[in-house]
Write a protein that holds these residues in place. Structure first.
Motif, PDB file in Angstrom:
ATOM      1  N   ILE A  92      -0.857   6.149  10.709  1.00 30.99           N
ATOM      2  CA  ILE A  92      -0.101   7.135   9.945  1.00 30.99           C
ATOM      3  C   ILE A  92       1.024   6.394   9.238  1.00 30.99           C
ATOM      4  O   ILE A  92       1.693   5.548   9.844  1.00 30.99           O
ATOM      5  N   TYR A  93       1.252   6.706   7.976  1.00 32.55           N
ATOM      6  CA  TYR A  93       2.328   6.068   7.229  1.00 32.55           C
ATOM      7  C   TYR A  93       3.412   7.095   6.926  1.00 32.55           C
ATOM      8  O   TYR A  93       3.134   8.121   6.289  1.00 32.55           O
ATOM      9  N   ARG A  94       4.617   6.846   7.428  1.00 36.31           N
ATOM     10  CA  ARG A  94       5.737   7.755   7.221  1.00 36.31           C
ATOM     11  C   ARG A  94       6.990   6.937   6.925  1.00 36.31           C
ATOM     12  O   ARG A  94       7.301   5.994   7.651  1.00 36.31           O
ATOM     13  N   HIS A  95       7.686   7.317   5.859  1.00 30.06           N
ATOM     14  CA  HIS A  95       8.970   6.685   5.531  1.00 30.06           C
ATOM     15  C   HIS A  95       8.855   5.161   5.446  1.00 30.06           C
ATOM     16  O   HIS A  95       9.752   4.435   5.886  1.00 30.06           O
ATOM     17  N   GLY A  96       7.731   4.674   4.920  1.00 29.92           N
ATOM     18  CA  GLY A  96       7.563   3.249   4.735  1.00 29.92           C
ATOM     19  C   GLY A  96       7.178   2.475   5.978  1.00 29.92           C
ATOM     20  O   GLY A  96       7.086   1.249   5.947  1.00 29.92           O
ATOM     21  N   ARG A  97       6.960   3.189   7.109  1.00 28.25           N
ATOM     22  CA  ARG A  97       6.569   2.496   8.340  1.00 28.25           C
ATOM     23  C   ARG A  97       5.182   2.945   8.772  1.00 28.25           C
ATOM     24  O   ARG A  97       4.774   4.071   8.492  1.00 28.25           O
ATOM     25  N   MET A 114       4.736   1.177  16.368  1.00 27.27           N
ATOM     26  CA  MET A 114       5.297   1.324  15.030  1.00 27.27           C
ATOM     27  C   MET A 114       5.605  -0.041  14.439  1.00 27.27           C
ATOM     28  O   MET A 114       6.100  -0.931  15.138  1.00 27.27           O
ATOM     29  N   VAL A 115       5.303  -0.180  13.170  1.00 26.42           N
ATOM     30  CA  VAL A 115       5.657  -1.386  12.424  1.00 26.42           C
ATOM     31  C   VAL A 115       6.783  -1.001  11.466  1.00 26.42           C
ATOM     32  O   VAL A 115       6.586  -0.194  10.553  1.00 26.42           O
ATOM     33  N   LEU A 116       7.966  -1.556  11.715  1.00 25.67           N
ATOM     34  CA  LEU A 116       9.129  -1.259  10.886  1.00 25.67           C
ATOM     35  C   LEU A 116       9.209  -2.291   9.775  1.00 25.67           C
ATOM     36  O   LEU A 116       9.206  -3.499  10.035  1.00 25.67           O
ATOM     37  N   PRO A 117       9.267  -1.866   8.520  1.00 22.23           N
ATOM     38  CA  PRO A 117       9.314  -2.839   7.426  1.00 22.23           C
ATOM     39  C   PRO A 117      10.640  -3.593   7.424  1.00 22.23           C
ATOM     40  O   PRO A 117      11.633  -3.160   8.039  1.00 22.23           O
ATOM     41  N   GLY A 118      10.668  -4.728   6.723  1.00 22.71           N
ATOM     42  CA  GLY A 118      11.912  -5.478   6.595  1.00 22.71           C
ATOM     43  C   GLY A 118      13.012  -4.609   6.008  1.00 22.71           C
ATOM     44  O   GLY A 118      12.761  -3.725   5.171  1.00 22.71           O
ATOM     45  N   HIS A 119      14.235  -4.843   6.462  1.00 19.25           N
ATOM     46  CA  HIS A 119      15.360  -3.982   6.099  1.00 19.25           C
ATOM     47  C   HIS A 119      16.584  -4.857   5.871  1.00 19.25           C
ATOM     48  O   HIS A 119      16.897  -5.722   6.690  1.00 19.25           O
TER      49      HIS A 119
END
Length: 200
Positions: A92-97, A114-119
């Motif tokens: 599932i893709y939500r809010h860029g994650r 969850m995979v959190l994108p670079g920030h």
């Protein structure tokens, strides 16, 4: 009525057990009959009769309820657990994650990878508050955990748990992605997976 048309006693017992099971699932997820009616398209009166045993469930009704509860039909009717227990998740893709479900039908808690994108470290971490409780475990990367006015950086192998009535949010602590395991109560799962962006 022929013998072939007469419901077997075991089937009768199974169907009789659906009503309390449906009521328990809705209660555990903190939904009202009106909430469930909105999500399934089934009228409140029909849902009420299903939960009281005043109406036998049809396949169409069970399929719609199973989709909302993220449960299998076997779970709703209490069928013997002889199916493959492995979970075959859909990302599932939500809010860029990216969120990968690791549980299939547990009404009390949902587990996700969850995979959190670079920030960017200069950017603030978006926070939300809602009923429920969360637990996170860092698999890789470094994670910023914002809790109200406090902020923590979690390293791989570190875990955190918190009451989600406190405004909270997570993000990668660098421009590189981070991976976490996240256990969510039903309220938190609705916010993370089904909530509209920016809406709690």
């Amino acid at each position: 009525m022929t013998d072939a048309d007469t419901p077997a006693p075991d089937l009768d017992r199974m169907l009789d057990g659906v009503a309390p099971r449906l009521r328990a699932l809705r209660t555990r997820r903190g939904l009202t009959l009106a909430d469930l009616a909105e999500q399934t398209g089934i009228s409140v009166s029909t849902l009420s009769r299903l939960e009281s045993g005043g109406r036998r469930p049809t396949l169409d009704l069970l399929i719609r309820l199973a989709a909302v509860y993220r449960a299998s039909l076997d779970d709703l009717v209490g069928a013997p657990q002889i199916a493959d227990p492995r979970v075959h998740p859909k990302t599932i893709y939500r809010h860029g994650r990216a969120m990968i479900p690791l549980t299939r039908s547990n009404p009390d808690v949902q587990a996700f990878k969850m995979v959190l994108p670079g920030h960017s470290p200069e950017e603030s971490v978006e926070q939300r508050a809602h009923e429920g409780y969360d637990w996170i475990y860092v698999l890789s990367g470094r994670v910023r955990l914002a809790l109200g006015d406090e902020e923590f950086v979690l390293e791989p192998g570190e875990a955190a748990e918190f009451d989600t009535r406190t405004p909270h949010g997570t993000a990668s602590a660098s421009l590189e992605p981070a991976e976490i395991l996240n256990l969510l109560t039903p309220q938190g799962e609705r916010v993370h997976v089904r909530g509209r962006p920016g809406v709690v």
